[in-house]
Design a protein around this motif. Structure first.
Motif, mmCIF file in Angstrom:
data_model
loop_
_atom_site.group_PDB
_atom_site.id
_atom_site.type_symbol
_atom_site.label_atom_id
_atom_site.label_comp_id
_atom_site.label_asym_id
_atom_site.label_seq_id
_atom_site.Cartn_x
_atom_site.Cartn_y
_atom_site.Cartn_z
ATOM 1 N N ASN A 1 0.837 -1.270 0.049
ATOM 2 C CA ASN A 1 -0.125 0.027 0.097
ATOM 3 C C ASN A 1 1.070 1.389 0.050
ATOM 4 O O ASN A 1 1.659 1.634 0.973
ATOM 5 C CB ASN A 1 -1.013 -0.120 1.480
ATOM 6 N N PRO A 2 0.811 1.940 -1.077
ATOM 7 C CA PRO A 2 1.566 3.245 -1.147
ATOM 8 C C PRO A 2 1.361 4.339 -0.054
ATOM 9 O O PRO A 2 2.490 4.846 0.509
ATOM 10 C CB PRO A 2 1.300 3.810 -2.455
ATOM 11 N N GLU A 3 0.117 4.185 0.513
ATOM 12 C CA GLU A 3 0.077 5.107 1.800
ATOM 13 C C GLU A 3 0.978 4.763 2.795
ATOM 14 O O GLU A 3 1.253 5.712 3.814
ATOM 15 C CB GLU A 3 -1.455 4.920 2.298
ATOM 16 N N ARG A 4 1.317 3.679 2.874
ATOM 17 C CA ARG A 4 2.246 3.374 4.065
ATOM 18 C C ARG A 4 3.680 4.028 3.835
ATOM 19 O O ARG A 4 4.394 4.363 5.012
ATOM 20 C CB ARG A 4 2.667 1.730 4.238
ATOM 21 N N LEU A 5 3.883 4.071 2.576
ATOM 22 C CA LEU A 5 5.335 4.862 2.342
ATOM 23 C C LEU A 5 5.016 6.102 2.500
ATOM 24 O O LEU A 5 6.006 6.881 3.182
ATOM 25 C CB LEU A 5 5.669 4.541 0.947
ATOM 26 N N TYR A 6 3.869 7.014 2.150
ATOM 27 C CA TYR A 6 3.659 8.165 2.376
ATOM 28 C C TYR A 6 3.773 8.528 3.914
ATOM 29 O O TYR A 6 4.239 9.572 4.262
ATOM 30 C CB TYR A 6 2.161 8.523 1.838
ATOM 31 N N ASP A 7 3.314 7.611 4.734
ATOM 32 C CA ASP A 7 3.046 7.928 6.189
ATOM 33 C C ASP A 7 4.438 8.063 6.627
ATOM 34 O O ASP A 7 4.736 8.681 7.511
ATOM 35 C CB ASP A 7 2.314 6.659 6.677
ATOM 36 N N LEU A 8 5.417 7.176 6.118
ATOM 37 C CA LEU A 8 6.865 7.177 6.624
ATOM 38 C C LEU A 8 7.304 8.602 6.300
ATOM 39 O O LEU A 8 8.010 9.193 7.102
ATOM 40 C CB LEU A 8 7.819 6.173 5.986
ATOM 41 N N CYS A 9 7.190 9.007 5.118
ATOM 42 C CA CYS A 9 7.511 10.534 4.582
ATOM 43 C C CYS A 9 7.166 11.515 5.615
ATOM 44 O O CYS A 9 7.802 12.163 5.819
ATOM 45 C CB CYS A 9 7.365 10.569 3.237
ATOM 46 N N LYS A 10 5.604 11.315 5.903
ATOM 47 C CA LYS A 10 5.351 12.329 6.692
ATOM 48 C C LYS A 10 5.835 12.372 7.932
ATOM 49 O O LYS A 10 5.922 13.510 8.564
ATOM 50 C CB LYS A 10 3.487 12.196 6.756
ATOM 51 N N ARG A 11 6.095 11.082 8.577
ATOM 52 C CA ARG A 11 6.523 11.312 9.947
ATOM 53 C C ARG A 11 8.179 11.762 9.992
ATOM 54 O O ARG A 11 8.652 12.470 10.947
ATOM 55 C CB ARG A 11 6.678 9.701 10.376
ATOM 56 N N VAL A 12 8.949 11.648 8.868
ATOM 57 C CA VAL A 12 10.112 12.043 8.755
ATOM 58 C C VAL A 12 10.154 13.528 9.046
ATOM 59 O O VAL A 12 10.611 14.370 9.635
ATOM 60 C CB VAL A 12 11.021 11.458 7.498
ATOM 61 N N LEU A 13 9.054 14.169 8.042
ATOM 62 C CA LEU A 13 9.086 15.525 7.777
ATOM 63 C C LEU A 13 8.360 16.287 9.044
ATOM 64 O O LEU A 13 8.447 17.416 9.280
ATOM 65 C CB LEU A 13 7.821 16.034 6.767
ATOM 66 N N ASP A 14 7.726 15.424 9.882
ATOM 67 C CA ASP A 14 7.209 16.018 11.136
ATOM 68 C C ASP A 14 8.246 15.932 12.290
ATOM 69 O O ASP A 14 7.948 16.290 13.463
ATOM 70 C CB ASP A 14 6.204 15.234 11.785
ATOM 71 N N MET A 15 9.483 15.712 12.000
ATOM 72 C CA MET A 15 10.534 15.698 12.746
ATOM 73 C C MET A 15 11.741 16.556 12.417
ATOM 74 O O MET A 15 12.748 15.908 12.312
ATOM 75 C CB MET A 15 10.813 14.581 13.572
ATOM 76 N N PRO A 16 11.504 17.656 12.100
ATOM 77 C CA PRO A 16 12.658 18.492 11.191
ATOM 78 C C PRO A 16 13.826 18.872 12.046
ATOM 79 O O PRO A 16 14.814 19.321 11.602
ATOM 80 C CB PRO A 16 11.988 19.922 10.768
ATOM 81 N N GLU A 17 13.760 19.090 13.513
ATOM 82 C CA GLU A 17 14.706 19.357 14.250
ATOM 83 C C GLU A 17 15.956 18.622 14.381
ATOM 84 O O GLU A 17 16.155 17.195 14.304
ATOM 85 C CB GLU A 17 14.353 19.653 15.730
ATOM 86 N N PRO A 18 17.266 19.308 13.906
ATOM 87 C CA PRO A 18 18.679 18.258 13.704
ATOM 88 C C PRO A 18 19.156 17.629 15.144
ATOM 89 O O PRO A 18 20.279 18.105 15.214
ATOM 90 C CB PRO A 18 19.408 19.201 13.313
ATOM 91 N N THR A 19 18.350 17.295 15.905
ATOM 92 C CA THR A 19 18.775 16.586 17.105
ATOM 93 C C THR A 19 19.017 15.280 17.029
ATOM 94 O O THR A 19 18.902 14.561 15.918
ATOM 95 C CB THR A 19 17.681 16.298 18.053
ATOM 96 N N THR A 20 20.102 14.777 17.797
ATOM 97 C CA THR A 20 20.564 13.266 17.760
ATOM 98 C C THR A 20 19.515 12.407 17.634
ATOM 99 O O THR A 20 19.518 11.440 16.878
ATOM 100 C CB THR A 20 21.602 13.022 18.934
ATOM 101 N N ALA A 21 18.554 12.409 18.441
ATOM 102 C CA ALA A 21 17.496 11.740 18.691
ATOM 103 C C ALA A 21 16.709 11.645 17.350
ATOM 104 O O ALA A 21 16.157 10.704 16.820
ATOM 105 C CB ALA A 21 16.445 12.089 19.727
ATOM 106 N N ASN A 22 16.467 12.565 16.508
ATOM 107 C CA ASN A 22 15.705 12.942 15.450
ATOM 108 C C ASN A 22 16.487 12.304 14.263
ATOM 109 O O ASN A 22 16.186 11.622 13.499
ATOM 110 C CB ASN A 22 15.512 14.239 15.192
ATOM 111 N N VAL A 23 17.742 12.466 14.234
ATOM 112 C CA VAL A 23 18.704 11.778 13.110
ATOM 113 C C VAL A 23 18.472 10.444 13.349
ATOM 114 O O VAL A 23 18.436 9.705 12.306
ATOM 115 C CB VAL A 23 20.169 12.500 13.432
ATOM 116 N N VAL A 24 18.725 9.913 14.495
ATOM 117 C CA VAL A 24 18.641 8.502 14.634
ATOM 118 C C VAL A 24 17.221 7.771 14.188
ATOM 119 O O VAL A 24 16.988 6.918 13.427
ATOM 120 C CB VAL A 24 18.781 7.864 16.030
#
Length: 294
Positions: A129-152
């Motif tokens: 389901n391509p929506e699963r791929l979209y959801d992963l992209c959205k989750r990445v975009l929702d954590m823009p801060e360059p913290t170590t936790a976010n990078v991991v």
């Protein structure tokens, strides 16, 4: 990190974030984005690093790799690779919507090929389901801060993204490796679809490997169902696309030959004449004259 947004008529059409921080040289996130394209939106990837893997969520468009065009639509995955002359364009009537992740690193090519994007293959069916791929992209975009936790966390989401694409490829392969459990029409349909989508780069051995059956068996069932061999069908797809270019564009014959998968324009002209009875140049002249007649 660079966070880009585009808003047209009050609606977001594009969001992408590029990343410089990584936790490993093996496999790292370069960019993540989503885009609702305007009609005929065009993008040239020359100079862009890494592999950029897109999931088409809606609509259609055209992908050109080293001068060879492929039609891409909802339900497809497509990838751009470093070192290839690549551009893509949204359809004028049904422009596509896609999400994508770009990745780089020592193992980037390995992961791309494991997902089915071997040399000469830039478009594949999406069997998850391509929506699963979209959801992963959205989750990445929702954590823009360059913290170590976010990078991991973003690296983990990239791995999950590529694992889903590998799962998609494995699902398709496993489906077809159960040779002859399905009607031969199924294999022929998927072979024909693959040829039409990859006519400029595909070889028949690629088609057989894609659907998981032996080349000789593919040739036998394809000829039985279609009346021609897979190789003849491939040539017809190339020439039909060439006809469109001849009538609709002013591209030189040599360029059209390359666009449909012929590195040698003389071979293209000879094949074209054998099929249509006239040279590409004469075909263009005749059909343009016919179009101008009252």
């Amino acid at each position: 990190m660079n966070d880009e947004n585009k808003i047209i008529n009050g609606k977001p059409t594009y969001r992408a974030i590029t990343y410089q921080t990584k936790i490993t040289d093996d496999f790292s996130l370069v960019i993540c984005g989503t885009e609702t394209c305007l009609p005929d939106y065009y993008f040239n990837t020359n100079g862009r690093d890494g592999y950029h893997l897109h999931a088409v969520l809606k609509g259609r468009g055209v992908l050109s790799v080293d001068g060879r065009e492929q039609e891409v639509h909802f339900g497809h995955l497509f990838i751009t690779k470093p070192g290839e002359d690549t551009w893509y364009r949204a359809d004028s009537r049904d422009p596509w919507v896609y999400c994508w992740m770009g990745f780089d690193g020592i193992r980037a090519q390995e992961f791309a090929e494991r997902a089915g994007f071997v040399k000469g293959v830039n478009v594949l069916d999406c069997c998850v389901n391509p929506e699963r791929l979209y959801d992963l992209c959205k989750r990445v975009l929702d954590m823009p801060e360059p913290t170590t936790a976010n990078v991991v966390a973003r690296t983990g989401l990239l791995l999950e993204f590529i694992s889903l694409v590998i799962e998609s490829h494995d699902n398709l392969s496993n489906h077809f490796h159960k040779t002859r459990e399905y009607p031969t029409d199924t294999y022929v349909k998927y072979a024909a679809d693959f040829i039409r989508g990859n006519y400029a780069t595909a070889k028949i051995s690629d088609v057989a490997r894609y659907i998981g059956i032996h080349r000789s068996y593919l040739t036998s069932i394809f000829k039985e169902k279609m009346g021609i061999s897979p190789q003849e069908y491939l040539i017809q797809c190339k020439l039909q696309r060439a006809v469109n270019f001849l009538i609709e564009t002013n591209n030189p014959i040599q360029e059209i030959a390359r666009q449909v998968g012929y590195d040698n324009p003389l071979t293209f002209s000879k094949t074209f004449k054998n099929f249509y009875g006239v040279s590409p140049k004469l075909y263009r002249e005749q059909h343009r004259e016919a179009a101008q007649e009252p």
